[in-house]
Design a protein around this motif. Structure first.
Motif, PDB file in Angstrom:
ATOM      1  N   SER A  30       0.841  -1.207   0.000  1.00 34.82           N
ATOM      2  CA  SER A  30       0.000   0.000   0.000  1.00 34.82           C
ATOM      3  C   SER A  30       0.869   1.247   0.000  1.00 34.82           C
ATOM      4  CB  SER A  30      -0.913   0.028   1.230  1.00 34.82           C
ATOM      5  OG  SER A  30      -1.767  -1.091   1.271  1.00 34.82           O
ATOM      6  N   PHE A  31       0.517   2.214  -0.844  1.00 36.93           N
ATOM      7  CA  PHE A  31       1.170   3.527  -0.830  1.00 36.93           C
ATOM      8  C   PHE A  31       0.325   4.489  -1.647  1.00 36.93           C
ATOM      9  CE2 PHE A  31       3.045   1.253  -4.412  1.00 36.93           C
ATOM     10  CZ  PHE A  31       2.970   2.173  -5.444  1.00 36.93           C
ATOM     11  N   ASP A  32       0.550   5.788  -1.440  1.00 34.08           N
ATOM     12  CA  ASP A  32      -0.174   6.840  -2.158  1.00 34.08           C
ATOM     13  C   ASP A  32       0.809   7.763  -2.864  1.00 34.08           C
ATOM     14  OD1 ASP A  32      -2.633   5.945  -1.212  1.00 34.08           O
ATOM     15  OD2 ASP A  32      -2.557   7.237   0.562  1.00 34.08           O
ATOM     16  N   VAL A  33       0.358   8.350  -3.955  1.00 32.04           N
ATOM     17  CA  VAL A  33       1.100   9.405  -4.652  1.00 32.04           C
ATOM     18  C   VAL A  33       0.158  10.578  -4.824  1.00 32.04           C
ATOM     19  CG1 VAL A  33       2.437  10.049  -6.689  1.00 32.04           C
ATOM     20  CG2 VAL A  33       2.447   7.663  -5.906  1.00 32.04           C
ATOM     21  N   GLY A  34       0.511  11.712  -4.226  1.00 29.97           N
ATOM     22  CA  GLY A  34      -0.318  12.901  -4.332  1.00 29.97           C
ATOM     23  C   GLY A  34       0.074  13.758  -5.518  1.00 29.97           C
ATOM     24  N   ALA A  35      -0.817  14.641  -5.926  1.00 29.62           N
ATOM     25  CA  ALA A  35      -0.534  15.550  -7.034  1.00 29.62           C
ATOM     26  C   ALA A  35       0.713  16.373  -6.727  1.00 29.62           C
ATOM     27  CB  ALA A  35      -1.736  16.460  -7.270  1.00 29.62           C
ATOM     28  N   GLY A  36       1.629  16.432  -7.683  1.00 24.71           N
ATOM     29  CA  GLY A  36       2.846  17.217  -7.524  1.00 24.71           C
ATOM     30  C   GLY A  36       3.935  16.556  -6.706  1.00 24.71           C
ATOM     31  N   GLU A  37       3.683  15.365  -6.167  1.00 23.68           N
ATOM     32  CA  GLU A  37       4.683  14.682  -5.352  1.00 23.68           C
ATOM     33  C   GLU A  37       5.630  13.848  -6.199  1.00 23.68           C
ATOM     34  OE1 GLU A  37       3.384  13.550  -0.860  1.00 23.68           O
ATOM     35  OE2 GLU A  37       2.667  12.238  -2.441  1.00 23.68           O
ATOM     36  N   ILE A  38       6.838  13.633  -5.676  1.00 32.09           N
ATOM     37  CA  ILE A  38       7.771  12.662  -6.254  1.00 32.09           C
ATOM     38  C   ILE A  38       7.958  11.573  -5.203  1.00 32.09           C
ATOM     39  CG2 ILE A  38      10.067  12.235  -7.178  1.00 32.09           C
ATOM     40  CD1 ILE A  38      10.211  15.138  -8.012  1.00 32.09           C
ATOM     41  N   VAL A  39       7.441  10.392  -5.498  1.00 35.15           N
ATOM     42  CA  VAL A  39       7.517   9.257  -4.580  1.00 35.15           C
ATOM     43  C   VAL A  39       8.429   8.209  -5.203  1.00 35.15           C
ATOM     44  CG1 VAL A  39       6.236   7.426  -3.409  1.00 35.15           C
ATOM     45  CG2 VAL A  39       5.221   9.705  -3.662  1.00 35.15           C
ATOM     46  N   ALA A  40       9.413   7.735  -4.448  1.00 32.23           N
ATOM     47  CA  ALA A  40      10.369   6.756  -4.947  1.00 32.23           C
ATOM     48  C   ALA A  40      10.018   5.368  -4.433  1.00 32.23           C
ATOM     49  CB  ALA A  40      11.783   7.129  -4.521  1.00 32.23           C
ATOM     50  N   LEU A  41      10.001   4.389  -5.340  1.00 29.40           N
ATOM     51  CA  LEU A  41       9.890   2.975  -4.984  1.00 29.40           C
ATOM     52  C   LEU A  41      11.286   2.385  -5.073  1.00 29.40           C
ATOM     53  CD1 LEU A  41       6.781   1.498  -6.878  1.00 29.40           C
ATOM     54  CD2 LEU A  41       7.077   1.718  -4.421  1.00 29.40           C
ATOM     55  N   VAL A  42      11.820   1.901  -3.960  1.00 29.97           N
ATOM     56  CA  VAL A  42      13.197   1.402  -3.958  1.00 29.97           C
ATOM     57  C   VAL A  42      13.227  -0.033  -3.458  1.00 29.97           C
ATOM     58  CG1 VAL A  42      14.096   3.726  -3.562  1.00 29.97           C
ATOM     59  CG2 VAL A  42      13.754   2.208  -1.627  1.00 29.97           C
ATOM     60  N   GLY A  43      14.312  -0.709  -3.793  1.00 37.61           N
ATOM     61  CA  GLY A  43      14.516  -2.089  -3.383  1.00 37.61           C
ATOM     62  C   GLY A  43      15.428  -2.779  -4.365  1.00 37.61           C
ATOM     63  N   GLU A  44      15.851  -3.986  -4.010  1.00 34.45           N
ATOM     64  CA  GLU A  44      16.732  -4.744  -4.887  1.00 34.45           C
ATOM     65  C   GLU A  44      15.973  -5.257  -6.105  1.00 34.45           C
ATOM     66  OE1 GLU A  44      19.729  -7.165  -2.162  1.00 34.45           O
ATOM     67  OE2 GLU A  44      17.689  -7.274  -1.414  1.00 34.45           O
ATOM     68  N   SER A  45      16.715  -5.774  -7.071  1.00 36.61           N
ATOM     69  CA  SER A  45      16.087  -6.421  -8.218  1.00 36.61           C
ATOM     70  C   SER A  45      15.220  -7.573  -7.723  1.00 36.61           C
ATOM     71  CB  SER A  45      17.161  -6.961  -9.176  1.00 36.61           C
ATOM     72  OG  SER A  45      17.941  -5.917  -9.691  1.00 36.61           O
ATOM     73  N   GLY A  46      14.007  -7.677  -8.257  1.00 39.07           N
ATOM     74  CA  GLY A  46      13.102  -8.724  -7.821  1.00 39.07           C
ATOM     75  C   GLY A  46      12.256  -8.366  -6.623  1.00 39.07           C
ATOM     76  N   SER A  47      12.341  -7.109  -6.165  1.00 37.05           N
ATOM     77  CA  SER A  47      11.563  -6.706  -4.991  1.00 37.05           C
ATOM     78  C   SER A  47      10.112  -6.393  -5.339  1.00 37.05           C
ATOM     79  CB  SER A  47      12.210  -5.490  -4.330  1.00 37.05           C
ATOM     80  OG  SER A  47      12.225  -4.384  -5.205  1.00 37.05           O
TER      81      SER A  47
END
Length: 539
Positions: A30-47
């Motif tokens: 679960s996660f949200d992205v708001g208008a004008g935001e920069i949200v990063a999804l991070v993790g190793e390969s295969g995450s």
């Protein structure tokens, strides 16, 4: 900082996805992205980062299915949208920049045709208006000749230029959400910074939200507002960038932070011995090409470069794309013809050397390629791939070759992998195979061409440590080619900086990092991502 947004643009709620055989790809994410935001999804390969992002566009493989949760865009579950509604959503409201622009750009279509395609589909503009808008956007992403670019093809541009063109094609449609999937993985640090700054500037101008998929926490620190950390399909941590990167709560997040390249303590000085291999005023020229539709002039890729590498020494050659570093490395081991100058091995020039000396030179030089997947024969087993160089040396029995292969596999942490095929290995494991193949017959000189550029940070750290350990154990000299200043600081004894085919500066790691003399070297260092969170993001 795990609070939810009142009216998020994109809302992923309890997303759970399975692949063939019940393999859990995402588990209650679960996660949200708001208008004008920069949200990063991070993790190793295969995450699961890419799968989570692509679910917003329903661009997942047919064998992958959602078994729980929902993906809401502007309050509507994308799984419930019709095919026609999804067609309008893709590109029009949600744009995506893919990891490899050479693959995602159609090689058979001109840049102008590819930029106009989306405009004419979503905005219903005329061909002339599409060309005008495309030229204006290409100028905004700093393409020098926008009008000429329209009639050119993708192969005529560098990786950084192609990624700018991809950014232009997506932003032309002014999407509300931009998904950027590892948009700078294969770019040098200068191009990386330019592309990300352009992306941030364009999205701020248009009010576009960004979902940035990356394994590079340095980039997250510089450009994102929030970060979501995934591990094997599960969400382990999320929050504001400053909070997560400076006060991580989970061990996995701390491991990712610990994997960022850091300068190592200097190794024992390499003995002051005669050069093992030496380039003397070497120049390499690529001939131009002429044709009915396009032509390119001859290019002097390496211009009068002199460089010596001593036994056991690791010399890093750094610079941006097109600086000539890979061309120099290949020319030094005889894979490219010289326009002028010479290469000497153990003091003897190789041009005109007797056949036996040239054979000895070639057997003592090995190359680790940037992309291990394309350099490993998919039809051969790992053991056969690694054993291949042994066929060209002194006669070894079948049992002796097998014993040597098993020993080097154990050294690189792949014991028991001899019967596997390359497709069954991860990217980091394939790179270990490429390194094992290069060192299995104890060469005197190894050229490592961007060996970690496409790997996530934790695997990159393992490969760099492995490379340094193998060099200490086997004593080979190394030319380590990279655009990553942080990575070379871990393995190099000396650094050579190249620009436009020439060496502009060289010195020890401490001299280059602490007392850079050339403006280009300083620019490379300034462009290297760090964990220092900008004040605007930490506030």
């Amino acid at each position: 900082m795990n609070e939810t947004i009142a009216n998020p643009l994109l809302s992923v709620r309890g997303l759970t996805m399975e692949g063939p055989g019940g393999l859990r790809i995402l588990d209650d994410v679960s996660f949200d992205v708001g208008a004008g935001e920069i949200v990063a999804l991070v993790g190793e390969s295969g995450s699961g980062k890419t799968m989570a992002a692509r679910s917003a566009l329903r661009l997942v493989p047919p064998q992958v299915r959602r078994i729980a949760g929902e993906v809401l865009f502007e309050g509507r579950d994308v799984d419930g949208l019709s095919t026609e509604a999804m067609r309008r959503l893709r590109g029009g409201s949600i744009g995506m920049i893919f990891q490899e622009p050479m693959v995602s750009l159609n090689p058979a279509m001109t840049i102008g045709a590819q930029l106009a395609e989306g405009l004419m589909l979503h905005r219903k503009v005329t061909a002339a208006e599409a060309d005008r808008l495309a030229c204006a956007m290409l100028a905004r992403v700093q393409i020098k000749d926008p009008k000429g670019c329209l009639s050119a093809y993708p192969h005529q541009f560098s990786g950084g230029m192609r990624q700018r063109i991809m950014l232009a094609s997506v932003m032309l449609l002014k999407p509300k959400l931009l998904i950027a999937d590892e948009p700078t993985t294969a770019l040098d640090t200068l191009s990386q910074r330019e592309v990300l700054r352009l992306m941030v500037e364009l999205t701020r101008t248009e009010g576009t939200a960004v979902l940035l998929i990356t394994h590079n926490l340095g980039l997250v620190a510089q450009y994102a507002h929030k970060v979501v950390v995934l591990q094997r399909g599960r969400l382990v941590e999320r929050g504001g960038v400053a909070e997560v990167l400076t006060r991580p709560r989970q061990a996995y997040t701390r491991a990712l932070l610990d994997a960022l390249p850091r300068r190592e303590d200097s190794r024992a000085p390499v003995p002051d011995a005669p050069a093992l291999i030496e380039a003397r005023e070497v120049s390499v020229r690529f001939p131009g090409s002429g044709g009915m539709f396009s032509s390119t002039p001859p290019k002097l890729a390496v211009d009068g470069v002199s460089l010596a590498v001593r036994p056991g020494e690791a010399v890093a050659v750094v610079g941006g794309s097109g600086s000539g570093k890979t061309t120099l490395g290949r020319a030094m081991i005889g894979l490219l013809p010289l326009a002028s100058g010479e290469v000497a091995f153990r003091g003897e020039p190789m041009a005109g050397a007797e056949r036996a000396r040239q054979r000895d030179f070639r057997l003592n030089c090995q190359l680790v390629f940037q992309d291990p997947y394309s350099s490993l024969d998919p039809r051969q087993r790992i053991g056969d791939i690694i054993a291949e160089p042994l066929a060209h040396g002194p006669g070894l029995s079948r049992a002796e070759r097998r014993e040597r292969v098993e020993a080097i596999l154990a050294e690189v942490g792949l014991a028991g992998f001899a019967e596997r095929f390359p497709h069954a290995l991860s990217g980091g494991q394939r790179q270990r195979v490429a390194i094992a193949r290069a060192v299995v017959r104890n060469p005197a000189f190894v050229v490592a061409d961007e060996p970690v550029s496409a790997l996530d940070m934790t695997i990159q750290k393992q490969v760099l440590e492995l490379f340094r350990r193998l060099q200490d154990r086997h004593g080979f000299a190394c030319l380590f080619i990279s655009h990553d200043m942080a990575a070379v600081s871990q393995v190099a004894d000396r650094i050579v900086v190249m620009k436009d085919g020439r060496i502009v500066e060289q010195g020890s790691v401490a001299e280059i990092f602490d007392r850079p003399q050339h403006a280009y070297t300083r620019a490379l260092l300034e462009a290297t991502p760090s964990l220092a969170v900008p004040q605007a993001l930490s506030a």
